[in-house]
Motif scaffolding. Structure first.
Motif, PDB file in Angstrom:
ATOM      1  N   PHE A 268     -11.987  -0.253  -3.277  1.00 31.17           N
ATOM      2  CA  PHE A 268     -11.579  -0.200  -1.878  1.00 31.17           C
ATOM      3  C   PHE A 268     -12.790  -0.355  -0.953  1.00 31.17           C
ATOM      4  CE2 PHE A 268      -7.771   2.584  -3.217  1.00 31.17           C
ATOM      5  CZ  PHE A 268      -6.968   1.466  -3.343  1.00 31.17           C
TER       6      PHE A 268
ATOM      7  N   VAL B 216      -6.222   0.195   3.599  1.00 34.97           N
ATOM      8  CA  VAL B 216      -7.262   0.495   2.606  1.00 34.97           C
ATOM      9  C   VAL B 216      -7.900   1.842   2.915  1.00 34.97           C
ATOM     10  CG1 VAL B 216      -9.451  -0.246   1.595  1.00 34.97           C
ATOM     11  CG2 VAL B 216      -7.735  -1.952   2.192  1.00 34.97           C
TER      12      VAL B 216
ATOM     13  N   PHE C  61       0.806  -1.216   0.000  1.00 33.70           N
ATOM     14  CA  PHE C  61       0.000   0.000   0.000  1.00 33.70           C
ATOM     15  C   PHE C  61       0.844   1.273   0.000  1.00 33.70           C
ATOM     16  CE2 PHE C  61      -3.454  -2.820   1.263  1.00 33.70           C
ATOM     17  CZ  PHE C  61      -4.536  -2.232   0.633  1.00 33.70           C
TER      18      PHE C  61
ATOM     19  N   SER D 127      -7.591  -6.802  -4.960  1.00 39.37           N
ATOM     20  CA  SER D 127      -9.044  -7.006  -5.025  1.00 39.37           C
ATOM     21  C   SER D 127      -9.440  -8.389  -5.509  1.00 39.37           C
ATOM     22  CB  SER D 127      -9.678  -5.952  -5.944  1.00 39.37           C
ATOM     23  OG  SER D 127      -9.159  -6.074  -7.256  1.00 39.37           O
TER      24      SER D 127
ATOM     25  N   MET E 169     -13.677  -3.935  -0.726  1.00 42.54           N
ATOM     26  CA  MET E 169     -12.699  -4.626   0.122  1.00 42.54           C
ATOM     27  C   MET E 169     -13.064  -4.482   1.595  1.00 42.54           C
ATOM     28  SD  MET E 169      -8.953  -3.712  -1.395  1.00 42.54           S
ATOM     29  CE  MET E 169      -8.549  -3.865  -3.126  1.00 42.54           C
TER      30      MET E 169
END
Length: 551
Positions: free
Chosen positions: A202, A187, A143, A162, A205
Motif C-alpha cells: 500500500f 488505500v 476496497f 498492485s 501504491m
C-alpha cells in the motif's frame, strides 16, 4: 418446457425489431424473460444468455435483479466455456447501467480465486473494463467489500491492485484528479489494519501517485499524518513488543525521511517518536537494530523543519539517552575502556548538538559534562587506532577484496569518529562560547537515501555503511551499553462471491465454505467460486425455479 437456442434467438430478434418501432411493454418483457431463462438451459443456451442478458440489461430495469441473479449463476457454472463467456460480457452490464458497477466489480474480484489461467486472464480484463467504465464505484467496491472477504480474496485483490491496475492507472487517473484522490483515500483507509507485506504494498501504491510528489507539499503533509496514524492512532499506545507495529514504524521512517530532506516539516513524525517511542520504558524494549533505526530517524527529523514545541519536548528525552548510552569517566586508569557502537553514538550526539543550538541548557550540568569529557577522550583514542589501522592496511600487498573492504570500513569509521569528536568538543564549551557550525552527519555522506528499499531487510535495520560495526584489523568497535537490555522476543480458504446486494442495502458477512466443484463440460478440473445468495431481492418474482444447489 426448457428454453432452446431457437427460443433465445427468436426473443433476441423480437427485442431488436420492437426497439426499432418503439416499446410495446409486456411483449418485449416476455422476450427478455425468455433470454434470462436460457441461463438454466443447455450449454449453448447458457452461452447465448451470457451474451444477450447484458446486451439488453438497460432496457428492463424492473428485471435487473433477476438478470443479475442469472448472470451470477453462469459465473459458477461447471462448464469453463460458459464461465469465460459470461465473464467476457459482464462489463456490458455496467455499460447499460453503472448503478450495478459495485456488484459486478465485487463479483469479478472474487472470481480471481478460480484456478485456470485462461479464466483469471479473462476476469482481469473484464475487471479493467468495469473500472474504466465506472472508476469511483468500482474502486470503492474493491476496497470496501473485496478486502473484507476471505484471506484468499483479499490477497488476490491486493495483487490485482498492485500489479494489474498499475498498468493502466495513469490513463485512468488522467480522466480527473478526483479519481486519483478516490484511489488514494481507499488505500489510506486500508493502511491501519494491513499486515506487514500489505502495508509495504500500500505504501508503494501511494508513493507512486502524482499527487504525492514532493512539490505537492500540502498533500504530502496530509500523507505523513496518515502514515503516522497507521502505526498507532492518538488514543493508542505504541507496543514495542508488537513486531508488526515496530516494522511498520521502521518502514514509515524510511518512507518519510526523504521528504524531510526536501524541506517538508517533520513535526508529526518527530512528535510520534518523542511521545510514543523514546520514553525509556518503550525504547529499550526494542531490539538493538530497531533502536538504532529509531535513533537515525530522530537525528534526521531534528536536522529538518519542525515546531519549537516539539523540539522542547524532545530535549529532556535526548539528554537522558545520552546519559544512558555514554559512560561516566573511569574512577581509575585500570578500568577497561568501554567499547561503543560509533554510529549509534553519532546519532545521539548529532541530535543533542542540533537541540543544544536552540536550547543551550540541554547540554549543561555535571552529569552530562563529565560524559562529554569521557566521550572526547574515547573518540581521540579511537581516531588514533583507526589511523594506525589504515596505515597497516594500506601497506598490505597485494590489496585483495577483503583488505579493500576493511579500508572502506575504517575510512567510514574515521568520518563517524571525527564527527563525534568535533560535536563533543563544541558541546564541552560554555553556552556563550559555542559556535554551531553545520556538521554533515556521516550517514548522509556515506550512503544515498532511498524512499523505499528494494527489498525489506529481515530485521529492518537501515541499509547504511555507517550502521555497520567498524572493523580495523583484529579490533572491532562494538556496542556495549551501561546496562544490558533483555530483548523480548495451508488450509483451504472459503471461496464465495458475497454481498450480492444493492448499494443501499445492508450487507451480510456470511461465508459459504462448501464452495468447491470440479470443472465439467468444456473445461479442465479446477476450483470455481460459488455464488452466495445473501443479498436483498426486489419484489420482482423469479422466472424460474432454481435447480438444486450444486455441491
Amino acid at each position: 418446457m426448457p428454453t432452446t437456442v431457437e427460443d433465445i434467438y427468436k426473443a433476441y430478434e423480437e427485442i431488436e425489431e420492437i426497439a426499432k418501432i418503439g416499446p410495446k411493454g409486456d411483449e418485449v418483457k416476455k422476450s427478455y424473460e425468455t433470454i434470462i431463462s436460457g441461463a438454466h438451459g443447455e450449454s449453448n443456451c447458457k452461452r447465448l444468455a451470457a451474451q444477450f442478458i447484458p446486451r439488453f440489461f438497460g432496457k428492463f430495469p424492473e428485471l435487473h435483479e433477476t438478470a443479475i441473479d442469472a448472470l451470477f449463476d453462469l459465473c459458477e457454472d461447471t462448464d469453463l466455456n460458459v464461465r469465460l463467456t459470461v465473464i467476457k460480457y459482464l462489463p456490458n452490464v455496467v455499460k447499460e447501467s453503472d448503478k450495478v458497477a459495485v456488484r459486478i466489480a465485487d463479483a469479478l474480484v472474487q472470481l480471481l480465486q478460480n484456478e485456470t489461467t485462461q479464466e483469471i486472464a479473462a476476469v482481469k480484463k473484464a475487471l479493467e473494463q468495469v473500472i474504466r467504465l465506472s472508476p469511483h464505484d468500482s474502486i470503492v467496491a474493491i476496497f470496501q467489500q473485496s478486502l473484507k472477504g476471505s484471506p484468499e480474496v483479499r490477497n488476490r485483490t491486493i495483487n490485482f491492485l498492485s500489479s494489474d491496475l498499475n498498468r493502466f492507472k495513469d490513463d485512468l487517473f488522467a480522466k480527473g484528479q478526483d479519481i486519483e484522490a478516490c484511489f488514494a483515500n481507499e488505500v489510506k483507509k486500508a493502511l491501519h489494519d494491513a499486515n506487514l507485506s500489505e502495508y509495504e504494498t500500500f505504501t508503494k501504491m501511494l508513493l507512486s501517485l502524482k499527487m504525492y510528489k514532493a512539490e505537492n507539499k500540502e498533500n504530502v503533509k496530509e500523507l505523513i499524518n496518515v502514515f503516522v496514524e497507521s502505526i498507532a492512532r492518538n488514543d493508542e499506545v505504541f507496543d514495542p513488543n508488537n513486531h508488526i507495529k515496530v516494522q511498520k514504524l521502521i518502514l514509515c521512517g524510511k518512507t518519510l525521511i526523504p521528504y524531510f530532506e526536501k524541506g517538508i516539516k517533520s513535526t508529526t513524525f518527530l512528535a510520534f517518536l518523542v511521545n510514543k517511542v523514546l520514553p525509556n520504558d518503550t525504547f529499550y524494549k526494542l531490539q538493538e537494530k530497531q533502536q538504532k533505526s529509531i535513533l537515525r530517524f530522530l537525528a534526521d527529523c531534528i536536522s529538518g523543519k519542525h515546531t519549537e514545541a516539539t523540539i522542547k519536548s524532545a530535549a529532556p528525552l535526548v539528554k537522558e539517552l545520552f546519559i544512558h548510552e555514554i559512560p561516566s569517566p573511569p574512577e581509575n586508569d585500570s578500568e577497561v575502556e568501554p567499547k561503543l557502537d560509533l554510529p549509534r553514538v553519532e546519532y545521539i550526539v548529532f541530535t543533542l548538538y542540533c537541540i543544544a543550538s536552540k536550547i543551550p541548557e540541554v547540554a549543561e550540568g555535571e552529569e552530562i559534562s563529565s560524559r562529554f569529557k569521557n566521550l572526547y577522550v574515547i573518540s581521540q583514542k579511537c581516531i588514533a587506532r583507526i589511523k594506525q589501522g589504515l596505515k597497516d592496511l594500506q601497506k598490505r600487498e597485494p590489496k585483495d577484496q577483503e583488505t579493500q573492504e576493511k579500508i572502506k570500513k575504517a575510512e567510514g569509521g574515521q568520518i563517524v569518529t571525527n564527527n563525534i569528536l568535533n560535536m563533543t568538543k563544541e558541546l564541552m564549551k560554555p553556552p556563550k562560547a559555542r559556535h554551531f557550525t553545520k556538521i554533515h552527519h556521516s550517514w548522509q555522506s556515506l550512503t544515498p537515501s532511498n524512499a523505499l528499499p528494494a527489498k525489506r531487510p529481515a530485521d529492518s535495520s537501515l541499509p547504511s555503511t555507517s550502521n555497520k560495526k567498524v572493523q580495523i584489523g583484529e579490533s572491532q568497535l562494538t556496542t556495549k551499553s551501561p546496562q544490558k537490555i533483555k530483548q523480548s522476543s495451508k488450509g483451504v480458504a472459503p471461496r464465495t462471491i458475497q454481498n450480492r446486494q444493492q448499494l443501499n442495502t445492508s450487507r451480510s458477512s456470511g461465508i459459504n465454505n462448501n464452495s468447491f466443484r470440479s470443472n465439467g463440460g468444456g473445461g479442465s478440473p479446477g476450483r470455481i467460486s460459488k455464488i452466495n445468495r445473501n443479498y436483498a431481492k426486489t419484489n420482482q418474482p423469479n422466472l424460474y425455479v432454481p435447480p438444486p444447489r450444486r455441491v
